[in-house]
Motif scaffolding. Structure first.
Motif, PDB file in Angstrom:
ATOM      1  N   ILE A 362       0.854  -1.189   0.000  1.00 34.34           N
ATOM      2  CA  ILE A 362       0.000   0.000   0.000  1.00 34.34           C
ATOM      3  C   ILE A 362       0.886   1.233   0.000  1.00 34.34           C
ATOM      4  CG2 ILE A 362      -1.589   1.391   1.408  1.00 34.34           C
ATOM      5  CD1 ILE A 362      -2.874  -1.128   2.379  1.00 34.34           C
ATOM      6  N   PHE A 363       0.523   2.203  -0.799  1.00 34.12           N
ATOM      7  CA  PHE A 363       1.259   3.473  -0.802  1.00 34.12           C
ATOM      8  C   PHE A 363       0.276   4.587  -1.135  1.00 34.12           C
ATOM      9  CE2 PHE A 363       1.319   1.860  -5.111  1.00 34.12           C
ATOM     10  CZ  PHE A 363       1.064   2.972  -5.898  1.00 34.12           C
ATOM     11  N   PRO A 364       0.483   5.824  -0.703  1.00 37.28           N
ATOM     12  CA  PRO A 364       1.414   6.123   0.386  1.00 37.28           C
ATOM     13  C   PRO A 364       0.885   5.583   1.700  1.00 37.28           C
ATOM     14  CG  PRO A 364       0.143   8.077  -0.187  1.00 37.28           C
ATOM     15  CD  PRO A 364      -0.233   7.028  -1.190  1.00 37.28           C
ATOM     16  N   ASN A 365       1.731   5.386   2.652  1.00 32.95           N
ATOM     17  CA  ASN A 365       1.332   4.876   3.961  1.00 32.95           C
ATOM     18  C   ASN A 365       2.315   5.393   5.011  1.00 32.95           C
ATOM     19  OD1 ASN A 365       0.112   3.472   6.029  1.00 32.95           O
ATOM     20  ND2 ASN A 365       1.009   1.492   5.477  1.00 32.95           N
ATOM     21  N   PRO A 366       1.905   6.352   5.837  1.00 38.75           N
ATOM     22  CA  PRO A 366       0.588   6.940   6.059  1.00 38.75           C
ATOM     23  C   PRO A 366       0.090   7.735   4.842  1.00 38.75           C
ATOM     24  CG  PRO A 366       2.089   7.445   7.876  1.00 38.75           C
ATOM     25  CD  PRO A 366       2.909   6.915   6.759  1.00 38.75           C
ATOM     26  N   ALA A 367      -1.224   7.961   4.808  1.00 34.50           N
ATOM     27  CA  ALA A 367      -1.842   8.691   3.708  1.00 34.50           C
ATOM     28  C   ALA A 367      -2.909   9.614   4.266  1.00 34.50           C
ATOM     29  CB  ALA A 367      -2.450   7.724   2.702  1.00 34.50           C
ATOM     30  N   SER A 368      -3.295  10.600   3.453  1.00 33.59           N
ATOM     31  CA  SER A 368      -4.291  11.560   3.920  1.00 33.59           C
ATOM     32  C   SER A 368      -5.582  11.524   3.117  1.00 33.59           C
ATOM     33  CB  SER A 368      -3.727  12.975   3.909  1.00 33.59           C
ATOM     34  OG  SER A 368      -3.283  13.308   2.630  1.00 33.59           O
ATOM     35  N   ASP A 369      -5.485  11.322   1.795  1.00 35.78           N
ATOM     36  CA  ASP A 369      -6.725  11.373   1.009  1.00 35.78           C
ATOM     37  C   ASP A 369      -6.963  10.139   0.157  1.00 35.78           C
ATOM     38  OD1 ASP A 369      -5.603  13.587  -1.678  1.00 35.78           O
ATOM     39  OD2 ASP A 369      -4.629  11.935  -0.646  1.00 35.78           O
ATOM     40  N   PHE A 370      -5.897   9.362  -0.179  1.00 32.48           N
ATOM     41  CA  PHE A 370      -6.119   8.132  -0.913  1.00 32.48           C
ATOM     42  C   PHE A 370      -4.975   7.169  -0.642  1.00 32.48           C
ATOM     43  CE2 PHE A 370      -3.388  10.495  -3.777  1.00 32.48           C
ATOM     44  CZ  PHE A 370      -2.495   9.527  -4.222  1.00 32.48           C
ATOM     45  N   ILE A 371      -5.238   5.886  -0.870  1.00 27.75           N
ATOM     46  CA  ILE A 371      -4.191   4.874  -0.885  1.00 27.75           C
ATOM     47  C   ILE A 371      -4.296   4.126  -2.206  1.00 27.75           C
ATOM     48  CG2 ILE A 371      -3.994   4.567   1.604  1.00 27.75           C
ATOM     49  CD1 ILE A 371      -5.821   2.117   1.366  1.00 27.75           C
ATOM     50  N   GLU A 372      -3.175   3.634  -2.660  1.00 26.24           N
ATOM     51  CA  GLU A 372      -3.153   2.779  -3.840  1.00 26.24           C
ATOM     52  C   GLU A 372      -2.566   1.432  -3.449  1.00 26.24           C
ATOM     53  OE1 GLU A 372      -1.846   4.265  -7.553  1.00 26.24           O
ATOM     54  OE2 GLU A 372      -2.517   6.300  -7.157  1.00 26.24           O
ATOM     55  N   ILE A 373      -3.051   0.377  -4.097  1.00 26.67           N
ATOM     56  CA  ILE A 373      -2.614  -0.980  -3.800  1.00 26.67           C
ATOM     57  C   ILE A 373      -1.786  -1.469  -4.976  1.00 26.67           C
ATOM     58  CG2 ILE A 373      -3.347  -3.274  -3.079  1.00 26.67           C
ATOM     59  CD1 ILE A 373      -6.139  -1.974  -2.538  1.00 26.67           C
ATOM     60  N   ALA A 374      -0.526  -1.724  -4.719  1.00 28.80           N
ATOM     61  CA  ALA A 374       0.353  -2.234  -5.771  1.00 28.80           C
ATOM     62  C   ALA A 374       0.401  -3.758  -5.694  1.00 28.80           C
ATOM     63  CB  ALA A 374       1.759  -1.662  -5.605  1.00 28.80           C
ATOM     64  N   GLY A 375       0.516  -4.392  -6.845  1.00 32.20           N
ATOM     65  CA  GLY A 375       0.686  -5.838  -6.893  1.00 32.20           C
ATOM     66  C   GLY A 375      -0.594  -6.628  -7.014  1.00 32.20           C
ATOM     67  N   MET A 376      -1.761  -5.985  -7.166  1.00 34.93           N
ATOM     68  CA  MET A 376      -3.008  -6.726  -7.354  1.00 34.93           C
ATOM     69  C   MET A 376      -3.014  -7.399  -8.720  1.00 34.93           C
ATOM     70  SD  MET A 376      -5.974  -4.345  -5.609  1.00 34.93           S
ATOM     71  CE  MET A 376      -7.233  -5.615  -5.827  1.00 34.93           C
ATOM     72  N   ARG A 377      -3.577  -8.615  -8.756  1.00 37.06           N
ATOM     73  CA  ARG A 377      -3.651  -9.371  -9.997  1.00 37.06           C
ATOM     74  C   ARG A 377      -5.106  -9.564 -10.413  1.00 37.06           C
ATOM     75  NH1 ARG A 377      -1.284 -13.861  -6.576  1.00 37.06           N
ATOM     76  NH2 ARG A 377      -2.899 -12.790  -5.386  1.00 37.06           N
ATOM     77  N   TYR A 378      -5.269 -10.147 -11.567  1.00 36.46           N
ATOM     78  CA  TYR A 378      -6.617 -10.412 -12.072  1.00 36.46           C
ATOM     79  C   TYR A 378      -7.380 -11.275 -11.071  1.00 36.46           C
ATOM     80  CZ  TYR A 378     -10.433 -11.961 -15.035  1.00 36.46           C
ATOM     81  OH  TYR A 378     -11.684 -12.225 -15.554  1.00 36.46           O
ATOM     82  N   GLY A 379      -8.566 -10.833 -10.677  1.00 33.89           N
ATOM     83  CA  GLY A 379      -9.391 -11.581  -9.741  1.00 33.89           C
ATOM     84  C   GLY A 379      -9.261 -11.128  -8.299  1.00 33.89           C
ATOM     85  N   ASN A 404      -7.898  -0.464  -7.314  1.00 36.22           N
ATOM     86  CA  ASN A 404      -6.659  -0.377  -6.549  1.00 36.22           C
ATOM     87  C   ASN A 404      -6.353   1.027  -6.038  1.00 36.22           C
ATOM     88  OD1 ASN A 404      -5.938   0.873  -8.905  1.00 36.22           O
ATOM     89  ND2 ASN A 404      -4.000  -0.205  -9.162  1.00 36.22           N
ATOM     90  N   ARG A 405      -7.258   1.981  -6.242  1.00 37.92           N
ATOM     91  CA  ARG A 405      -7.107   3.329  -5.684  1.00 37.92           C
ATOM     92  C   ARG A 405      -8.315   3.602  -4.807  1.00 37.92           C
ATOM     93  NH1 ARG A 405      -4.318   8.284  -7.392  1.00 37.92           N
ATOM     94  NH2 ARG A 405      -5.410  10.102  -6.578  1.00 37.92           N
ATOM     95  N   ILE A 406      -8.075   3.814  -3.518  1.00 35.77           N
ATOM     96  CA  ILE A 406      -9.149   3.905  -2.537  1.00 35.77           C
ATOM     97  C   ILE A 406      -9.169   5.296  -1.920  1.00 35.77           C
ATOM     98  CG2 ILE A 406     -10.150   2.894  -0.464  1.00 35.77           C
ATOM     99  CD1 ILE A 406      -9.919   0.944  -2.802  1.00 35.77           C
ATOM    100  N   ASP A 407     -10.318   5.950  -1.974  1.00 34.28           N
ATOM    101  CA  ASP A 407     -10.506   7.265  -1.367  1.00 34.28           C
ATOM    102  C   ASP A 407     -10.731   7.076   0.135  1.00 34.28           C
ATOM    103  OD1 ASP A 407     -12.485  10.170  -2.310  1.00 34.28           O
ATOM    104  OD2 ASP A 407     -11.372   9.770  -0.481  1.00 34.28           O
ATOM    105  N   ILE A 408      -9.881   7.712   0.969  1.00 30.41           N
ATOM    106  CA  ILE A 408     -10.010   7.577   2.424  1.00 30.41           C
ATOM    107  C   ILE A 408     -10.227   8.924   3.097  1.00 30.41           C
ATOM    108  CG2 ILE A 408      -8.639   5.457   2.502  1.00 30.41           C
ATOM    109  CD1 ILE A 408      -6.297   7.184   3.542  1.00 30.41           C
ATOM    110  N   GLN A 409     -10.637   9.926   2.332  1.00 35.85           N
ATOM    111  CA  GLN A 409     -10.772  11.273   2.891  1.00 35.85           C
ATOM    112  C   GLN A 409     -11.787  11.333   4.024  1.00 35.85           C
ATOM    113  OE1 GLN A 409     -10.482  14.712   0.003  1.00 35.85           O
ATOM    114  NE2 GLN A 409     -10.797  13.057  -1.476  1.00 35.85           N
TER     115      GLN A 409
END
Length: 435
Positions: A362-379, A404-409
């Motif tokens: 997960i990046f960035p971590n810590p985060a303020s407005d969104f996180i992105e998940i790297a390494g996700m595969r099909y399914g 893979n991009r999550i809004d956490i605001q």
């Protein structure tokens, strides 16, 4: 009466507005343009500004209003930004904080809210931190960074305050000799209290004026203290005096300078991720003792980039491995002495357990407005976010398959658990921190 009138004409003509606790210098249109910037961060090493990097910074203001904040000096940036670089902006205003009480001024609050670009001048970073931290100033700056995509930047002290971690200089500056001989000397003031919240700098501490190699040892000491005290694998970004690192909103960092005419460098520093979590730690980072961070002469991996006029060379802050135009180095500290050598490219996958979740991060971590998940595969899919007590704060209905991009605001500040499900049904839980 004539004398008073003459003073009024003088200050009006030169665009300066004076108050007891701040001074404002305004150039350009006095009517605000409400536009959206292109975001990003410009980090500058501390000597005269790199014109090409400043053009990058101003263009990302999208012809809006530029605000310069400083605690000393005057209006040196106004004409430079407004007319000298050939970039159209609506206005440039410099506000000089004469003391900490200026943080309460509504005029300054409005100027921040209307800015599409904010620049921090050099000076003493403790002035900025002590004047602005935990006030409306840092709150409003963070707000415009994330609601109107304001671009932000700074030089010298203005660069030093940009990371999630920062050398506060509360007790004055510190040399590498002092820091390496005692990582907890009272001048080694590494701070992590919430201040500026830049995406992609959430685990970073910066340093400047790197042309003087004396900075390297203290910067490594800062990183040693972070991983020892907080358990965070902090990273470092540093610039030589005439070098700039410009980071766009995708996390790509480009390096400006005058190479090959001059040897202008930027450095991207991280504990060696090829080591296990335990092996990453310094062998000795304790009060009153010399720093030992050796790890077989490979404790840290550093990517050094020479800055060019066209910023041809880059470093990807999303993964801290993808890079071009530079060279990898190993840095280590033995008995308080910093050493450097050439190294092969870093391969962070070597320290991961080879299972179906091995590439998830997960990046960035810590985060303020969104996180992105790297390494996700099909399914693979997100199935929910919970707090540490197990209460679900969002569930699978909130996410699309493969998102893979999550809004956490909307989340409150704290630690959360992200739950993922693979295509074959296994569950992976990853902690992240919301500022």
């Amino acid at each position: 009466m004539k004398f008073v009138f003459a003073l009024f004409i003088y200050f009006t003509f030169y665009g300066a507005v004076f108050s007891q606790n701040y001074t404002s210098y305004h150039t350009g249109n006095t009517t605000d343009i409400d536009t959206t910037g292109q975001g990003g961060v410009c980090l500058m090493g501390g000597a005269s500004e790199d014109d090409n990097a400043m053009v990058w910074f101003l263009e990302r203001a999208n012809q809006g209003d530029v605000l310069v904040l400083r605690a000393s000096g005057s209006d040196g940036y106004n004409n430079y930004m407004y007319t000298s670089l050939g970039v159209t902006v609506n206005s440039v205003e410099t506000i000089v904080f004469n003391d900490a009480t200026a943080a309460n001024e509504s005029y300054i609050h409005q100027a921040i809210q209307e800015a599409e670009a904010i620049w921090f001048a050099g000076g003493d970073q403790w002035d900025y931190i002590s004047y602005w931290r935990n006030t409306a100033i840092d709150s409003l700056i963070n707000e415009v960074l994330h609601t109107k995509n304001t671009v932000i930047g700074g030089t010298s002290a203005g660069m030093a305050i940009q990371g999630r971690y920062y050398f506060s200089a509360e007790n004055g500056t510190v040399t590498s000799a002092t820091a390496l001989s005692n990582p907890y000397d009272n001048t080694v003031t590494v701070d992590s209290a919430a201040f500026l919240k830049n995406n992609y700098l959430s685990d970073v501490i910066t340093d400047t004026h790197y042309e003087n190699p004396d900075r390297k040892g203290r910067h490594v000491t800062f990183l040693a203290q972070i991983i020892t005290d907080d358990g965070i694998v902090g990273k470092g970004i540093a610039c030589d005096e005439y070098t700039a690192v410009c980071i766009d909103d995708s996390g790509m960092a480009k390096v400006y300078g005058q190479y090959p005419t001059y040897d202008d460098n930027a450095y991207f520093i991280q504990p060696n991720c090829e080591l296990s979590a335990t092996e990453m730690l310094p062998e000795n980072c304790t009060t009153g003792n010399s720093l030992n961070w050796n790890r077989n002469q490979d404790a840290l991996r550093v990517y050094r980039i020479q800055g060019t006029t066209g910023a041809a060379n880059s470093f990807d802050l999303k993964d801290w491995t993808t890079a071009s135009g530079g060279e990898w180095q190993s840095w280590w500290v033995d008995a308080g002495v910093l050493y450097e050598d050439n190294a092969s490219p870093i391969n962070c996958s070597l320290s991961l357990i080879e299972d179906e979740w091995s590439m998830i991060s997960i990046f960035p971590n810590p985060a303020s407005d969104f996180i992105e998940i790297a390494g996700m595969r099909y399914g693979d899919r997100v199935i929910g976010i919970s707090d540490l007590q197990g209460k679900r704060v969002s569930d699978m209905d909130d996410f699309s398959p493969g998102e893979n991009r999550i809004d956490i605001q909307t989340l409150e500040s704290g630690i959360y658990i992200l739950s993922l499900q693979s295509a074959i049904g296994s569950i992976k839980q990853v902690k992240f921190t919301k500022w």
